[in-house]
Design an enzyme around this catalytic site. Structure first.
Site, PDB file in Angstrom:
ATOM      1  N   CYS A   1       0.854  -1.198   0.000  1.00 49.45           N
ATOM      2  CA  CYS A   1       0.000   0.000   0.000  1.00 49.45           C
ATOM      3  C   CYS A   1       0.884   1.239   0.000  1.00 49.45           C
ATOM      4  CB  CYS A   1      -0.851  -0.002   1.258  1.00 49.45           C
ATOM      5  SG  CYS A   1      -1.804  -1.503   1.456  1.00 49.45           S
TER       6      CYS A   1
ATOM      7  N   ARG B   1       1.894   2.032  -6.628  1.00 47.46           N
ATOM      8  CA  ARG B   1       2.071   0.998  -5.606  1.00 47.46           C
ATOM      9  C   ARG B   1       0.796   0.181  -5.418  1.00 47.46           C
ATOM     10  NH1 ARG B   1       6.277   1.519  -1.983  1.00 47.46           N
ATOM     11  NH2 ARG B   1       5.087   0.525  -0.351  1.00 47.46           N
TER      12      ARG B   1
ATOM     13  N   TRP C   1      -3.460  -1.680  -1.526  1.00 48.44           N
ATOM     14  CA  TRP C   1      -3.318  -2.852  -2.398  1.00 48.44           C
ATOM     15  C   TRP C   1      -3.696  -4.014  -1.490  1.00 48.44           C
ATOM     16  CZ3 TRP C   1      -2.231  -4.220  -7.388  1.00 48.44           C
ATOM     17  CH2 TRP C   1      -1.860  -5.530  -7.619  1.00 48.44           C
TER      18      TRP C   1
ATOM     19  N   ASN D   1       0.886   0.087   5.969  1.00 48.09           N
ATOM     20  CA  ASN D   1       1.364  -0.703   4.827  1.00 48.09           C
ATOM     21  C   ASN D   1       2.106  -1.884   5.421  1.00 48.09           C
ATOM     22  OD1 ASN D   1       2.349  -1.730   2.417  1.00 48.09           O
ATOM     23  ND2 ASN D   1       4.184  -0.451   2.495  1.00 48.09           N
ATOM     24  N   GLY D   2       1.654  -3.111   5.082  1.00 46.66           N
ATOM     25  CA  GLY D   2       2.338  -4.300   5.598  1.00 46.66           C
ATOM     26  C   GLY D   2       1.316  -5.348   6.004  1.00 46.66           C
TER      27      GLY D   2
ATOM     28  N   GLU E   1      11.304 -21.082 -18.545  1.00 45.09           N
ATOM     29  CA  GLU E   1      11.057 -19.698 -18.122  1.00 45.09           C
ATOM     30  C   GLU E   1      12.210 -18.798 -18.546  1.00 45.09           C
ATOM     31  OE1 GLU E   1       8.886 -17.774 -17.282  1.00 45.09           O
ATOM     32  OE2 GLU E   1       9.839 -16.134 -16.217  1.00 45.09           O
TER      33      GLU E   1
ATOM     34  N   LYS F   1      11.669 -15.492 -20.830  1.00 44.53           N
ATOM     35  CA  LYS F   1      12.139 -14.153 -20.434  1.00 44.53           C
ATOM     36  C   LYS F   1      13.002 -13.553 -21.539  1.00 44.53           C
ATOM     37  CE  LYS F   1      10.031 -12.958 -17.153  1.00 44.53           C
ATOM     38  NZ  LYS F   1       9.067 -13.900 -17.525  1.00 44.53           N
TER      39      LYS F   1
ATOM     40  N   GLU G   1      10.796 -12.649 -24.648  1.00 37.42           N
ATOM     41  CA  GLU G   1       9.831 -11.536 -24.541  1.00 37.42           C
ATOM     42  C   GLU G   1      10.507 -10.211 -24.236  1.00 37.42           C
ATOM     43  OE1 GLU G   1       6.933 -11.855 -21.430  1.00 37.42           O
ATOM     44  OE2 GLU G   1       8.299 -12.841 -20.065  1.00 37.42           O
TER      45      GLU G   1
ATOM     46  N   HIS H   1      16.768 -35.862 -29.429  1.00 37.84           N
ATOM     47  CA  HIS H   1      15.560 -36.131 -30.237  1.00 37.84           C
ATOM     48  C   HIS H   1      15.289 -35.006 -31.232  1.00 37.84           C
ATOM     49  CE1 HIS H   1      14.708 -39.587 -27.760  1.00 37.84           C
ATOM     50  NE2 HIS H   1      14.905 -38.836 -26.681  1.00 37.84           N
TER      51      HIS H   1
ATOM     52  N   LYS I   1       0.261  -6.894 -20.167  1.00 36.64           N
ATOM     53  CA  LYS I   1       0.511  -7.421 -18.824  1.00 36.64           C
ATOM     54  C   LYS I   1      -0.496  -8.514 -18.491  1.00 36.64           C
ATOM     55  CE  LYS I   1       2.529  -7.854 -14.941  1.00 36.64           C
ATOM     56  NZ  LYS I   1       3.800  -8.605 -14.948  1.00 36.64           N
TER      57      LYS I   1
HETATM   58  C1  AGP Z   1       5.428 -13.664 -18.523  1.00 35.72           C
HETATM   59  O1  AGP Z   1       6.541 -12.804 -18.309  1.00 35.72           O
HETATM   60  C2  AGP Z   1       4.288 -12.966 -19.208  1.00 35.72           C
HETATM   61  N1  AGP Z   1       3.974 -11.747 -18.572  1.00 35.72           N
HETATM   62  C3  AGP Z   1       3.104 -13.910 -19.448  1.00 35.72           C
HETATM   63  O2  AGP Z   1       3.575 -15.150 -19.913  1.00 35.72           O
HETATM   64  C4  AGP Z   1       2.227 -14.188 -18.207  1.00 35.72           C
HETATM   65  O3  AGP Z   1       2.934 -14.997 -17.294  1.00 35.72           O
HETATM   66  C5  AGP Z   1       0.965 -14.936 -18.674  1.00 35.72           C
HETATM   67  O4  AGP Z   1       0.275 -14.117 -19.586  1.00 35.72           O
HETATM   68  C6  AGP Z   1       0.041 -15.335 -17.522  1.00 35.72           C
HETATM   69  O5  AGP Z   1      -0.413 -14.166 -16.873  1.00 35.72           O
HETATM   70  P1  AGP Z   1      -1.145 -14.330 -15.440  1.00 35.72           P
HETATM   71  O6  AGP Z   1      -0.142 -14.871 -14.495  1.00 35.72           O
HETATM   72  O7  AGP Z   1      -1.594 -12.952 -15.095  1.00 35.72           O
HETATM   73  O8  AGP Z   1      -2.295 -15.280 -15.634  1.00 35.72           O
END
Ligand code: AGP
Length: 608
Positions: free
Chosen positions: A2, A27, A74, A100-101, A481, A485, A488, A504, A603
């Protein structure tokens, strides 16, 4: 995560506090509120929604108050409602608190206070503070706060005002608090951007310290009342840099926030003495837990890789068939689901369309659904039977970083919780996992200190067109992962593979131009991974070994080595993913991509 703000001086508190809150909205904001002292009266205004909602609420009021506090929330405990918004007050309406906490022991304190006649108006942990301070308040606000805090366990940055006191009392343990020094006025806030327009002269409180702010000055004291002297710092950041905490990008700031995100996610949810996990917001009975016959971990993207990690851990702990399923596949397939099926939907945003559709399918077929999410009150959490929230705070960068490691922590807690409820994990076994998990923040701090080594790797390889990431067992999801990273953030073509799959097909890709990141840990498949490294070397591939097992044989075959600390298995994915996040970030910066807002990405993917 928060935002708290406070003002005392000669200016108009309402306007200053609202402007400060607007500067803290990054925040997190699902409710906002103000408390002002006007003509000896305590006035509180608060409502769900953004700061703009609060502004509309008080726009027509012309207050002359020159002392007040403000809060943007938050949510972690209690839904984002008007009643749960801060500030919270005592029964008599004499004092107000913002926080906040997380107050870990708020439930026993609340029961004790209710037994003494205190009436609560909210579901929050914070409100217990208002009633605790009320019990000790006899006109000396500083003394009342110090006495009340003696009972409190957890993390907090708080500010308290009282209608018959010309001061703001603030205190912190585990959450940030900055004091701004003005001429005839003083400020406090969770973070620098809130007060930067008014002063650049700031004091930073440490854990276990308090501040008493009046218009004429600021006193710093310890919780036991001893005076503290500290030189103010001159802050010369611009506002945007300040929002990033001095980091160049939100993504880098959030990578470095991971120790705190894991700490906040596990805080108050386990007991090493008892070997138990407490997930009070879950409400899954022992009987229901024992009835479970199969589990699906359902998610997309990075969250799916968190589910894959949980699959490796849970299949040992729970002795059940466990599947990790992509939301986009699960929703259109015909998986075996009945009333003995548990579906764990993992989603940072809680709004991912494919995951939400999978949740609906699971519920239609009688499954129990638990959500692991970061956003309180998001769609997936509202449609689940129970929720385990991560407490990572808002993640501004499009790439999931701190929310991923917070998901790993939350899934480890949930796995131990289920294992204990089902009787498959003994208290001793649970204690072993939990003590490993508890060392997570410290281990993450240690790995973050090695960032310069990762930057050097980024400088060597940022211009390569292709990467391979290889891992086995619990590090296979981390290889996936790491590749995601890099893809993307830097737009480099990167593939993550189970190391055993090389022969394979993917091995055809190896040549002297191909950097191959290999994740090596000293576990049952170490020899197999080492053999895979030799296969890469035999085809002149460039081996970047990330390993917690440094030995001459690895030093002999690897072109580059990044050493990772040896940790209990529950932490291994966390400590291995951090250097891969940093590698993707620094390569992206070197390639000039927009690391906080990469092209084509959102996002939260709320459409198919
Ligand atoms: C990962 O860096 C991306 N932002 C994307 O793969 C994300 O993890 C995916 O869209 C799932 O989002 P969520 O965790 O909000 O469901």
């Amino acid at each position: 995560m928060c935002g708290i703000v406070g003002y005392v001086g000669r200016g108009r508190a309402k306007e200053i506090l609202l402007e400060s809150l607007r500067r803290l909205e990054y925040r997190g904001y699902d409710s906002a509120g103000l408390a002002l002292i006007e003509d000896g009266e305590l006035l509180i205004f608060k409502r769900a929604g953004k700061v703009a909602e609060l502004e509309r609420m008080v726009a027509s009021s012309d207050f002359r108050a020159s002392l007040g506090i403000g809060h943007s929330r938050w949510a972690t405990h209690g839904r984002p409602t008007d009643e749960n918004a801060h500030p919270h007050r005592d029964c008599q309406g004499r004092l107000a608190v913002i926080h906040n906490g997380i107050i870990e022991n708020y439930l026993p304190l609340k029961k004790e206070l209710q037994a003494r006649g205190h009436r609560f108006a909210s579901e929050t942990d914070t409100e217990v503070l208002a009633h605790l301070f009320e019990e000790h308040y006899d006109g000396d606000l500083e003394k009342a706060v110090r006495a009340g805090l003696k009972r409190v366990k957890g993390a907090f940055a708080i500010a308290v005002i009282a209608k018959d006191a010309e001061e703001i009392v603030a205190a912190r343990v585990g959450s940030p608090l900055v004091i701004g020094l003005g001429e005839g006025e003083n400020f406090l806030a969770s973070d620098i951007p809130a007060i930067l327009p008014y002063t650049r002269k700031m004091l930073f409180l440490n854990d276990g310290e308090m501040a008493v702010l009046t218009a004429s000055g600021v006193r710093l004291i310890t919780f036991s009342g001893e005076a503290i002297t500290r030189e103010p710092r001159q802050i010369d950041w611009d506002p945007v840099t300040a929002q990033k905490g001095g980091y160049k990008h939100f993504m880098l700031k959030e990578i470095h926030e991971q120790p705190q995100a894991v700490e906040d996610t596990i805080r108050g949810r386990y007991s090493l003495d008892e070997g138990e996990v407490f997930l009070e917001e879950l409400a899954l009975s022992g009987r229901k837990a024992k009835e479970i016959r199969n589990i699906y971990l359902l998610a997309c993207g990075t969250s799916f890789y968190a589910g894959l990690v949980a699959k490796y851990l849970w299949q040992n702990w729970l002795k059940l068939p466990i599947g990790a399923e992509l939301g986009s596949e699960f929703r259109y397939s015909d998986p075996y689901i009945d009333e003995k099926t548990l579906v764990v939907a993992i989603s940072q945003s809680g709004e991912t369309a494919d995951t939400l559709a999978g949740v609906r399918k699971a519920r239609e077929r009688g499954a129990t659904v638990i959500a692991v999410a970061n956003v309180v009150g998001s769609s997936i959490t509202r449609e689940a039977d129970g929720v385990v929230y991560t407490h990572a705070g808002p993640e501004i960068g499009v790439a999931s970083t701190k929310t991923f490691t917070a998901q790993l922590a939350a899934l480890a807690l949930l796995g131990v919780y289920l294992g204990r409820k089902r009787g498959e994990l003994s208290p001793a076994q649970a204690r072993e996992v939990l003590s490993g998990l508890a060392s997570g923040p410290r281990q993450l701090e240690a790995i973050l200190k090695k960032e310069p080594e990762v930057q050097a790797l980024a400088r060597r390889f940022y211009d390569k067109p292709d990467f391979l990431f290889l891992g086995r067992d619990i590090l296979h999801p981390i290889a996936l992962e790491g590749a995601l990273k890099l893809k993307e953030i830097s737009y480099i073509h990167a593939e993550g593979y189970a190391a055993g799959e090389m022969k394979h097909g993917p091995i055809a890709l190896i040549d002297e131009e191909m950097p191959v990141v290999v994740l090596v840990t000293k576990n049952s498949v170490y020899d197999k991974v080492f053999a895979n490294i030799e296969e890469v070397k035999a085809r002149k591939g460039i081996v970047l070994a990330f390993t917690d097992e440094l030995n001459p044989e690895i030093e002999q075959v690897a072109d580059q080595i990044f050493e990772v600390p040896q940790t209990p298995e529950v932490l291994t994915p966390m400590v291995f993913v951090v250097p891969l996040q940093l590698l993707a970030y620094h390569i992206g910066v070197l390639r000039g991509t927009d690391v906080d807002q990469p092209r084509n990405l959102a996002k939260s993917v709320t459409v198919e």
